[in-house]
Design a protein around this motif. Sequence first.
Motif, short mmCIF file in Angstrom:
data_model
loop_
_atom_site.label_atom_id
_atom_site.label_comp_id
_atom_site.label_asym_id
_atom_site.label_seq_id
_atom_site.Cartn_x
_atom_site.Cartn_y
_atom_site.Cartn_z
N ARG A 127 0.83 -1.21 0.00
CA ARG A 127 0.00 0.00 0.00
C ARG A 127 0.86 1.26 0.00
NH1 ARG A 127 -3.37 -3.11 3.44
NH2 ARG A 127 -2.27 -2.35 5.27
N GLU A 128 1.95 1.24 0.79
CA GLU A 128 2.83 2.41 0.84
C GLU A 128 3.54 2.63 -0.49
OE1 GLU A 128 5.34 1.59 4.19
OE2 GLU A 128 3.75 2.03 5.64
N SER B 99 1.04 4.08 -2.90
CA SER B 99 0.78 5.48 -2.56
C SER B 99 1.92 6.37 -3.04
CB SER B 99 0.60 5.61 -1.05
OG SER B 99 0.39 6.95 -0.71
N THR C 85 1.71 6.67 -6.79
CA THR C 85 0.61 7.55 -7.17
C THR C 85 1.00 9.01 -6.99
OG1 THR C 85 -0.99 5.85 -6.55
CG2 THR C 85 -1.81 8.10 -6.70
N GLU C 86 1.64 9.33 -5.87
CA GLU C 86 2.08 10.70 -5.63
C GLU C 86 3.10 11.15 -6.67
OE1 GLU C 86 1.02 13.07 -3.48
OE2 GLU C 86 -0.57 11.64 -3.05
#
Length: 72
Positions: A38-39, A42, A45-46
């Motif tokens: 998940r990290e 994320s 995505t950023e």
Amino acid sequence: MDDPINKVALRIFAARRNAEALLKPADTRLKLEQQQAREELSAKTERLRALRLAKEVADKEAAAPHPRRSEE
């Protein structure tokens, strides 16, 4: 009095306790791997969002009419 049903229940309880003891480290490892995934998603995505925003700014600047310089 040794009740056969009671012995079966105790065996089932012991088997469940042993299975849970064996599976707990695997469950913990799985949760850690999921959190890491998940990290990473994320962060990706950023990074992609930042690239997209930078591209949009560059496209706007390229499309905007540039003021002419007056030659003196």
